[in-house]
Design a protein around this motif. Structure first.
Motif, PDB file in Angstrom:
ATOM      1  N   GLN A 219      43.824 127.881  16.917  1.00  0.00           N
ATOM      2  CA  GLN A 219      45.127 127.259  16.910  1.00  0.00           C
ATOM      3  C   GLN A 219      44.842 125.578  16.782  1.00  0.00           C
ATOM      4  O   GLN A 219      44.171 125.352  17.976  1.00  0.00           O
ATOM      5  N   ALA A 220      45.745 124.944  16.401  1.00  0.00           N
ATOM      6  CA  ALA A 220      45.661 123.365  16.383  1.00  0.00           C
ATOM      7  C   ALA A 220      46.505 123.095  17.836  1.00  0.00           C
ATOM      8  O   ALA A 220      47.244 123.738  18.318  1.00  0.00           O
ATOM      9  N   LEU A 221      46.035 122.105  18.232  1.00  0.00           N
ATOM     10  CA  LEU A 221      46.391 121.415  19.594  1.00  0.00           C
ATOM     11  C   LEU A 221      47.667 120.921  19.391  1.00  0.00           C
ATOM     12  O   LEU A 221      48.143 120.223  18.330  1.00  0.00           O
ATOM     13  N   ASN A 222      48.357 120.963  20.359  1.00  0.00           N
ATOM     14  CA  ASN A 222      49.882 120.160  20.423  1.00  0.00           C
ATOM     15  C   ASN A 222      49.643 118.787  20.763  1.00  0.00           C
ATOM     16  O   ASN A 222      50.072 118.318  21.873  1.00  0.00           O
ATOM     17  N   LYS A 223      48.953 118.131  19.744  1.00  0.00           N
ATOM     18  CA  LYS A 223      48.790 116.760  20.057  1.00  0.00           C
ATOM     19  C   LYS A 223      48.813 115.939  18.589  1.00  0.00           C
ATOM     20  O   LYS A 223      48.336 116.459  17.698  1.00  0.00           O
ATOM     21  N   GLU A 224      48.713 114.778  18.928  1.00  0.00           N
ATOM     22  CA  GLU A 224      48.775 113.882  17.507  1.00  0.00           C
ATOM     23  C   GLU A 224      47.711 112.588  17.926  1.00  0.00           C
ATOM     24  O   GLU A 224      47.267 112.328  19.038  1.00  0.00           O
ATOM     25  N   ILE A 225      47.091 112.395  16.920  1.00  0.00           N
ATOM     26  CA  ILE A 225      45.881 111.435  17.173  1.00  0.00           C
ATOM     27  C   ILE A 225      46.416 110.282  17.847  1.00  0.00           C
ATOM     28  O   ILE A 225      45.343 109.751  18.539  1.00  0.00           O
ATOM     29  N   HIS A 226      47.338 109.629  17.779  1.00  0.00           N
ATOM     30  CA  HIS A 226      47.959 108.425  18.461  1.00  0.00           C
ATOM     31  C   HIS A 226      48.059 108.518  19.903  1.00  0.00           C
ATOM     32  O   HIS A 226      47.965 107.694  20.761  1.00  0.00           O
ATOM     33  N   GLN A 227      48.118 109.965  20.130  1.00  0.00           N
ATOM     34  CA  GLN A 227      48.103 110.326  21.565  1.00  0.00           C
ATOM     35  C   GLN A 227      46.828 110.367  22.315  1.00  0.00           C
ATOM     36  O   GLN A 227      46.656 110.282  23.557  1.00  0.00           O
ATOM     37  N   LEU A 228      45.745 110.194  21.455  1.00  0.00           N
ATOM     38  CA  LEU A 228      44.558 110.458  21.915  1.00  0.00           C
ATOM     39  C   LEU A 228      43.717 109.143  22.522  1.00  0.00           C
ATOM     40  O   LEU A 228      43.887 108.269  21.683  1.00  0.00           O
ATOM     41  N   ASP A 229      42.923 109.062  23.644  1.00  0.00           N
ATOM     42  CA  ASP A 229      42.189 108.126  23.998  1.00  0.00           C
ATOM     43  C   ASP A 229      40.698 108.278  23.280  1.00  0.00           C
ATOM     44  O   ASP A 229      39.894 108.833  23.721  1.00  0.00           O
ATOM     45  N   LEU A 230      40.782 107.716  22.065  1.00  0.00           N
ATOM     46  CA  LEU A 230      39.540 107.967  21.284  1.00  0.00           C
ATOM     47  C   LEU A 230      38.505 107.263  21.833  1.00  0.00           C
ATOM     48  O   LEU A 230      38.507 105.993  22.295  1.00  0.00           O
ATOM     49  N   ILE A 231      36.989 107.564  21.922  1.00  0.00           N
ATOM     50  CA  ILE A 231      35.824 107.182  22.316  1.00  0.00           C
ATOM     51  C   ILE A 231      34.916 107.352  21.141  1.00  0.00           C
ATOM     52  O   ILE A 231      35.084 107.570  19.976  1.00  0.00           O
ATOM     53  N   VAL A 232      33.898 106.441  21.305  1.00  0.00           N
ATOM     54  CA  VAL A 232      32.762 106.704  20.458  1.00  0.00           C
ATOM     55  C   VAL A 232      32.446 108.171  19.936  1.00  0.00           C
ATOM     56  O   VAL A 232      32.292 108.949  20.926  1.00  0.00           O
ATOM     57  N   PRO A 233      32.318 108.570  18.599  1.00  0.00           N
ATOM     58  CA  PRO A 233      32.359 109.919  18.333  1.00  0.00           C
ATOM     59  C   PRO A 233      30.981 110.570  18.576  1.00  0.00           C
ATOM     60  O   PRO A 233      31.253 111.762  18.560  1.00  0.00           O
ATOM     61  N   LEU A 234      30.053 109.717  18.798  1.00  0.00           N
ATOM     62  CA  LEU A 234      28.813 110.370  19.218  1.00  0.00           C
ATOM     63  C   LEU A 234      27.784 109.524  19.864  1.00  0.00           C
ATOM     64  O   LEU A 234      27.962 108.127  19.542  1.00  0.00           O
ATOM     65  N   GLU A 235      27.046 110.150  20.996  1.00  0.00           N
ATOM     66  CA  GLU A 235      25.918 109.220  21.589  1.00  0.00           C
ATOM     67  C   GLU A 235      24.995 109.160  20.902  1.00  0.00           C
ATOM     68  O   GLU A 235      23.835 110.000  21.275  1.00  0.00           O
ATOM     69  N   ALA A 236      24.764 108.034  19.853  1.00  0.00           N
ATOM     70  CA  ALA A 236      23.636 108.094  18.977  1.00  0.00           C
ATOM     71  C   ALA A 236      22.529 107.899  19.504  1.00  0.00           C
ATOM     72  O   ALA A 236      22.466 106.590  20.343  1.00  0.00           O
ATOM     73  N   PRO A 237      21.442 108.639  19.674  1.00  0.00           N
ATOM     74  CA  PRO A 237      20.152 108.254  20.345  1.00  0.00           C
ATOM     75  C   PRO A 237      19.617 107.040  20.009  1.00  0.00           C
ATOM     76  O   PRO A 237      18.955 106.050  20.546  1.00  0.00           O
ATOM     77  N   GLU A 238      19.777 106.638  18.468  1.00  0.00           N
ATOM     78  CA  GLU A 238      19.022 105.273  18.020  1.00  0.00           C
ATOM     79  C   GLU A 238      20.316 104.850  16.689  1.00  0.00           C
ATOM     80  O   GLU A 238      20.530 106.060  16.138  1.00  0.00           O
ATOM     81  N   ILE A 239      20.397 103.667  16.662  1.00  0.00           N
ATOM     82  CA  ILE A 239      21.219 103.282  15.619  1.00  0.00           C
ATOM     83  C   ILE A 239      20.229 102.173  14.712  1.00  0.00           C
ATOM     84  O   ILE A 239      19.674 101.259  15.519  1.00  0.00           O
ATOM     85  N   TRP A 240      20.026 102.424  13.403  1.00  0.00           N
ATOM     86  CA  TRP A 240      19.060 101.543  12.642  1.00  0.00           C
ATOM     87  C   TRP A 240      20.027 100.858  11.693  1.00  0.00           C
ATOM     88  O   TRP A 240      21.297 101.222  11.461  1.00  0.00           O
TER      89      TRP A 240
END
Length: 291
Positions: A57-78
């Motif tokens: 089931q969907a969470l009872n949350k809205e996107i603006h309520q979330l403390d967004l962080i980097v979407p992935l810990e990229a091992p390397e960025i080129w």
């Protein structure tokens, strides 16, 4: 379908954000774990996410309520350079030294078979949405470079798209092309986010609008737009060169170059707010601070 990551107390959560703005927990600690679990199941990441959503089931949350962080810990960025005509022109402007005779290095790489590729960042040097990007202390001409980022698996398949900010010192690179690593790599000189748009849900990656706005003291001082349709090179071409005789890791990110360059001698200042939009991904916002 977008993948987001957020902070909840002392924990980090991975979730799927549907086009209807519903949020579903993905029950994985990070995006790379999701990729590896999908591979173990012999299905795509998109199919894995769909199956999780269908059984929850969907969470009872809205996107603006979330403390967004980097979407992935990229091992390397080129990153790829000089992949747009505007980028070539800007690099030539940086390197202008009297009357140029014949083509420059940037003219040559723009037309060459081999693209310019360079290491940009690692997880420890990368900021996320709402985070701070640093201004290098020995540069007086620094700009953000808004770019479409490709999120890859270990085989070089494009799993998704994200927004990248390839912070750059135009004066250092323009002084000597051998200074490129110093012009590109320092603490928090890169940011990605706020989400990963799964590749299977993007109809045409060559039809995405990129926008960049910079605010200073509440006033908009830069407002530029471009399109990935202006890319000189194909995305698969860039990935193929990156993967050639190289090791890729699940979650490697490849930034594909910029077509947005702030006008004239504009340089970022501490406190500037940088907003980068890409169609269907969202808005990546960062604040510039001294390194």
């Amino acid at each position: 379908m977008r993948i987001i990551r957020y902070r909840e107390g002392a924990s980090f959560k991975l979730a799927a954000l549907t086009d209807a703005e519903e949020i579903f927990s993905l029950e994985e600690p990070d995006f790379i774990s999701l990729v590896q679990r999908a591979a173990q199941d012999g299905i795509s990441v998109t199919e894995k996410v769909k199956r999780i959503i269908e059984s929850s089931q969907a969470l009872n949350k809205e996107i603006h309520q979330l403390d967004l962080i980097v979407p992935l810990e990229a091992p390397e960025i080129w990153a790829a350079g000089v992949t747009y005509m505007r980028s070539k022109e800007a690099r030539n402007d940086e390197a202008a030294d009297g009357d140029r005779q014949g083509p420059t290095y940037y003219d040559k790489v723009y037309d060459a078979d081999r693209p310019e590729l360079f290491m940009k960042s690692t997880a420890a040097r990368t900021a996320g949405p709402g985070g701070e990007v640093c201004l290098r202390s020995d540069s007086s001409w620094q700009v953000p470079e808004p770019e479409l980022g490709l999120v890859l698996d270990r085989n070089g398949s494009i799993l998704g798209y994200t927004i990248g900010n390839d912070m750059s010192c135009r004066d250092i690179e323009g002084e000597n092309p051998l200074y490129l690593p110093q012009a590109k790599i320092w603490r928090q000189s890169c940011s990605i986010g706020p989400a990963i748009r799964l590749a299977d849900t993007v109809e045409d990656p060559y039809d995405l609008q990129i926008s960049c706005r910079i605010y200073r003291g509440g006033q908009k001082v830069v407002d530029e737009t471009a399109s990935t349709s202006q890319l000189k090179r194909g995305l698969g071409e860039l990935v193929a060169y990156l993967a050639k005789d190289n090791i890729l890791f699940d979650g490697t990110v490849l930034l594909t170059g910029t077509c947005i360059v702030p006008p004239g001698q504009f340089t970022l200042e501490p406190g500037d707010r940088i907003e980068i939009d890409i169609t269907g991904i969202g808005t990546l916002t960062n604040i510039a601070v001294p390194a």
